[in-house]
Design an enzyme around this catalytic site. Structure first.
Site, mmCIF file in Angstrom:
data_model
loop_
_atom_site.group_PDB
_atom_site.id
_atom_site.type_symbol
_atom_site.label_atom_id
_atom_site.label_comp_id
_atom_site.label_asym_id
_atom_site.label_seq_id
_atom_site.Cartn_x
_atom_site.Cartn_y
_atom_site.Cartn_z
ATOM 1 N N HIS A 219 -13.556 -15.503 45.784
ATOM 2 C CA HIS A 219 -14.293 -15.835 44.564
ATOM 3 C C HIS A 219 -15.736 -15.358 44.658
ATOM 4 C CE1 HIS A 219 -16.816 -18.761 42.229
ATOM 5 N NE2 HIS A 219 -15.980 -18.394 41.291
ATOM 6 N N GLU B 8 -15.835 -11.649 44.194
ATOM 7 C CA GLU B 8 -15.634 -11.307 42.774
ATOM 8 C C GLU B 8 -16.960 -11.294 42.025
ATOM 9 O OE1 GLU B 8 -15.161 -13.689 38.885
ATOM 10 O OE2 GLU B 8 -13.647 -14.342 40.325
ATOM 11 N N HIS B 9 -17.791 -12.325 42.263
ATOM 12 C CA HIS B 9 -19.091 -12.407 41.597
ATOM 13 C C HIS B 9 -19.996 -11.240 41.993
ATOM 14 C CE1 HIS B 9 -19.487 -16.702 39.925
ATOM 15 N NE2 HIS B 9 -18.206 -16.472 40.117
ATOM 16 N N GLU C 214 -21.799 -23.795 40.151
ATOM 17 C CA GLU C 214 -20.463 -23.706 39.567
ATOM 18 C C GLU C 214 -19.536 -24.763 40.168
ATOM 19 O OE1 GLU C 214 -16.800 -20.478 39.227
ATOM 20 O OE2 GLU C 214 -18.860 -19.754 39.483
#
Length: 218
Positions: A67, A70-71, A142
């Site tokens: 994750h 991905e960012h 987040e």
């Protein structure tokens, strides 16, 4: 390319494995207004280790790396590549699941340049230590945000009870502690291990010419 016909739906799709190993799947939709492309990487939150290049054992990685990566992929030269897609008239996004990471866009016009951009920014990452530190704070927020979602918290509470001690029971974004242990070196190692054509599949749909798209991707 290999053609597969679906009589019930009265449509066909085409697929091929390109010389570099990339799987290509194309679904022509004559008269469709929008065009879509999705590049899927076989790397998700359940992947917690990978083989060393020298073959001497496995490299263990913290929860949330897929994750986090991905960012970071979206930054190019200090600029968010989303801005470039917007200038081309396209919408772009990405998501990480348990088993893969996917980058995708939708557009009406200028599909070719958008497709070139998708392949370029995913396959030619520019990871910087400064960018990693900035992203860490964003992912902290987040994780905290999702802790306020009853549906999200309940889902992972169930997964943890079903799969105790396994990565399926851990939030895809990781934990505050695990994210703290992610640095540029770890991200670069994972990028080198997973982000290559043999570990990717490209899916395309819209009013497009199959052979022209194949030649462009090739």
């Amino acid at each position: 390319m290999i053609k597969v016909e679906n009589v019930a739906l009265a449509e066909s799709f085409f697929y091929d494995v390109l010389p570099g190993g990339l799987g290509l799947y194309i679904l022509p939709k004559s008269g469709a207004w929008q065009k879509h492309a999705l590049l899927a990487v076989d790397f998700g939150s359940i992947d917690q280790s990978f083989a060393r290049v020298d073959g001497d054992g496995q490299i263990q990685i913290p929860d949330g790396v897929a994750h986090f990566l991905e960012h970071r992929i979206f930054e190019r030269g200090g600029r968010d590549v989303t801005e470039v897609f917007t200038a081309l008239g396209a919408e772009v996004n990405a998501h990480t699941s348990f088993t893969n990471t996917a980058y995708f866009f939708t557009c009406v016009d200028r599909f070719g340049p958008c497709l070139d951009l998708l392949l370029d920014f995913v396959l030619h990452s520019q990871l910087t230590s400064e960018g990693v530190e900035r992203e860490r704070e964003i992912i902290y927020r987040e994780i905290q945000l999702y802790q306020d979602s009853l549906e999200w918290v309940s889902f992972f509470a169930l997964m943890e009870s079903l799969y105790p001690g396994y990565p399926l029971g851990v939030d895809i974004a990781g934990t505050m502690e695990s994210v703290r242990g992610i640095d540029r070196k770890i991200l670069q190692s994972c990028y080198s291990a997973f982000y290559h054509p043999k570990n990717m599949n490209l899916f395309i749909s819209g009013d497009i010419e199959v052979e022209r798209i194949r030649d462009r991707v090739h």
